[in-house]
Write a protein that holds these residues in place. Structure first.
Motif, PDB file in Angstrom:
ATOM      1  N   PRO A  69      20.025  35.077  47.757  1.00  0.00           N
ATOM      2  CA  PRO A  69      20.990  33.994  48.012  1.00  0.00           C
ATOM      3  C   PRO A  69      21.854  33.674  46.794  1.00  0.00           C
ATOM      4  O   PRO A  69      23.060  33.433  46.920  1.00  0.00           O
ATOM      5  N   LEU A  70      21.265  33.726  45.626  1.00  0.00           N
ATOM      6  CA  LEU A  70      22.017  33.485  44.400  1.00  0.00           C
ATOM      7  C   LEU A  70      23.006  34.619  44.132  1.00  0.00           C
ATOM      8  O   LEU A  70      24.162  34.378  43.754  1.00  0.00           O
ATOM      9  N   LEU A  71      22.584  35.852  44.357  1.00  0.00           N
ATOM     10  CA  LEU A  71      23.478  37.000  44.174  1.00  0.00           C
ATOM     11  C   LEU A  71      24.670  36.922  45.115  1.00  0.00           C
ATOM     12  O   LEU A  71      25.801  37.230  44.730  1.00  0.00           O
ATOM     13  N   TYR A  72      24.430  36.525  46.358  1.00  0.00           N
ATOM     14  CA  TYR A  72      25.519  36.446  47.330  1.00  0.00           C
ATOM     15  C   TYR A  72      26.509  35.343  46.957  1.00  0.00           C
ATOM     16  O   TYR A  72      27.714  35.520  47.063  1.00  0.00           O
ATOM     17  N   SER A  73      25.999  34.211  46.469  1.00  0.00           N
ATOM     18  CA  SER A  73      26.895  33.140  46.027  1.00  0.00           C
ATOM     19  C   SER A  73      27.729  33.595  44.837  1.00  0.00           C
ATOM     20  O   SER A  73      28.938  33.359  44.790  1.00  0.00           O
ATOM     21  N   PHE A  74      27.092  34.253  43.869  1.00  0.00           N
ATOM     22  CA  PHE A  74      27.831  34.752  42.715  1.00  0.00           C
ATOM     23  C   PHE A  74      28.857  35.798  43.128  1.00  0.00           C
ATOM     24  O   PHE A  74      29.947  35.869  42.559  1.00  0.00           O
ATOM     25  N   SER A  75      28.518  36.617  44.117  1.00  0.00           N
ATOM     26  CA  SER A  75      29.462  37.649  44.545  1.00  0.00           C
ATOM     27  C   SER A  75      30.714  37.032  45.168  1.00  0.00           C
ATOM     28  O   SER A  75      31.821  37.538  44.979  1.00  0.00           O
ATOM     29  N   LYS A  76      30.562  35.926  45.879  1.00  0.00           N
ATOM     30  CA  LYS A  76      31.731  35.242  46.438  1.00  0.00           C
ATOM     31  C   LYS A  76      32.597  34.646  45.335  1.00  0.00           C
ATOM     32  O   LYS A  76      33.827  34.679  45.410  1.00  0.00           O
ATOM     33  N   ILE A  77      31.953  34.103  44.315  1.00  0.00           N
ATOM     34  CA  ILE A  77      32.703  33.545  43.188  1.00  0.00           C
ATOM     35  C   ILE A  77      33.471  34.654  42.473  1.00  0.00           C
ATOM     36  O   ILE A  77      34.658  34.500  42.147  1.00  0.00           O
ATOM     37  N   ILE A  78      32.810  35.774  42.229  1.00  0.00           N
ATOM     38  CA  ILE A  78      33.482  36.902  41.570  1.00  0.00           C
ATOM     39  C   ILE A  78      34.623  37.414  42.428  1.00  0.00           C
ATOM     40  O   ILE A  78      35.720  37.699  41.933  1.00  0.00           O
ATOM     41  N   TRP A  79      34.411  37.520  43.736  1.00  0.00           N
ATOM     42  CA  TRP A  79      35.425  38.065  44.639  1.00  0.00           C
ATOM     43  C   TRP A  79      36.688  37.195  44.654  1.00  0.00           C
ATOM     44  O   TRP A  79      37.786  37.721  44.565  1.00  0.00           O
ATOM     45  N   ILE A  80      36.548  35.870  44.755  1.00  0.00           N
ATOM     46  CA  ILE A  80      37.735  35.010  44.796  1.00  0.00           C
ATOM     47  C   ILE A  80      38.457  35.048  43.452  1.00  0.00           C
ATOM     48  O   ILE A  80      39.684  34.974  43.395  1.00  0.00           O
ATOM     49  N   ASN A  81      37.705  35.210  42.357  1.00  0.00           N
ATOM     50  CA  ASN A  81      38.335  35.259  41.040  1.00  0.00           C
ATOM     51  C   ASN A  81      39.125  36.537  40.810  1.00  0.00           C
ATOM     52  O   ASN A  81      39.956  36.588  39.908  1.00  0.00           O
ATOM     53  N   LEU A  82      38.887  37.562  41.607  1.00  0.00           N
ATOM     54  CA  LEU A  82      39.704  38.767  41.521  1.00  0.00           C
ATOM     55  C   LEU A  82      41.102  38.548  42.097  1.00  0.00           C
ATOM     56  O   LEU A  82      42.040  39.271  41.755  1.00  0.00           O
ATOM     57  N   PHE A  83      41.260  37.539  42.953  1.00  0.00           N
ATOM     58  CA  PHE A  83      42.520  37.339  43.662  1.00  0.00           C
ATOM     59  C   PHE A  83      43.258  36.063  43.288  1.00  0.00           C
ATOM     60  O   PHE A  83      44.419  35.907  43.648  1.00  0.00           O
ATOM     61  N   VAL A  84      42.619  35.141  42.601  1.00  0.00           N
ATOM     62  CA  VAL A  84      43.243  33.865  42.268  1.00  0.00           C
ATOM     63  C   VAL A  84      43.339  33.739  40.754  1.00  0.00           C
ATOM     64  O   VAL A  84      42.357  33.924  40.050  1.00  0.00           O
ATOM     65  N   ASN A  85      44.534  33.424  40.265  1.00  0.00           N
ATOM     66  CA  ASN A  85      44.752  33.192  38.847  1.00  0.00           C
ATOM     67  C   ASN A  85      44.759  31.684  38.622  1.00  0.00           C
ATOM     68  O   ASN A  85      45.734  31.005  38.922  1.00  0.00           O
ATOM     69  N   TYR A  86      43.671  31.157  38.104  1.00  0.00           N
ATOM     70  CA  TYR A  86      43.527  29.712  37.963  1.00  0.00           C
ATOM     71  C   TYR A  86      44.399  29.141  36.851  1.00  0.00           C
ATOM     72  O   TYR A  86      44.743  27.973  36.879  1.00  0.00           O
ATOM     73  N   GLU A  87      44.785  29.954  35.872  1.00  0.00           N
ATOM     74  CA  GLU A  87      45.658  29.465  34.810  1.00  0.00           C
ATOM     75  C   GLU A  87      47.026  29.099  35.372  1.00  0.00           C
ATOM     76  O   GLU A  87      47.612  28.106  34.971  1.00  0.00           O
ATOM     77  N   ASN A  88      47.535  29.892  36.299  1.00  0.00           N
ATOM     78  CA  ASN A  88      48.833  29.571  36.925  1.00  0.00           C
ATOM     79  C   ASN A  88      48.752  28.315  37.766  1.00  0.00           C
ATOM     80  O   ASN A  88      49.711  27.584  37.871  1.00  0.00           O
ATOM     81  N   LEU A  89      47.599  28.057  38.388  1.00  0.00           N
ATOM     82  CA  LEU A  89      47.442  26.853  39.184  1.00  0.00           C
ATOM     83  C   LEU A  89      47.494  25.608  38.302  1.00  0.00           C
ATOM     84  O   LEU A  89      48.074  24.594  38.676  1.00  0.00           O
ATOM     85  N   GLU A  90      46.901  25.678  37.110  1.00  0.00           N
ATOM     86  CA  GLU A  90      46.925  24.545  36.192  1.00  0.00           C
ATOM     87  C   GLU A  90      48.330  24.292  35.664  1.00  0.00           C
ATOM     88  O   GLU A  90      48.738  23.161  35.472  1.00  0.00           O
TER      89      GLU A  90
END
Length: 93
Positions: A69-90
């Motif tokens: 369950p922890l691996l799957y949660s981390f994998s979702k976090i890693i996956w979204i971070n491949l597509f979203v640039n949070y610096e541009n959002l800030e």
């Protein structure tokens, strides 16, 4: 565990990009599971060099099942971070 919020509470970013977006996270989860299995195998060989092949196998299976369950949660976090640039959002605020 493994659920994703619909929107960010800070910037209102929509996390569910499209239907099935997180299917790609399964590949990341597989990679994390393999890394965990190899890590458990190496650690067990270092600390218990007399372990049998069955003991090695069972310890890897137990670790992956326990931490999946922890691996799957981390994998979702890693996956979204491949597509979203949070610096541009800030910078847009």
């Amino acid at each position: 565990m493994g659920r994703v919020q619909k929107n960010c509470s800070h910037c209102n970013l929509k996390y569910e990009r499209e239907t099935g977006f997180y299917y790609g996270a399964m590949y990341v989860s597989y990679g994390l599971g393999v890394a965990l299995g190899v890590s458990v195998w190496i650690l067990q060989l270092l600390f218990f060099p007399d372990a049998s092949a069955l003991q090695l196998f069972l310890s890897i299976v137990f670790a992956v099942i326990l931490l999946y369950p922890l691996l799957y949660s981390f994998s979702k976090i890693i996956w979204i971070n491949l597509f979203v640039n949070y610096e541009n959002l800030e910078n847009q605020k």
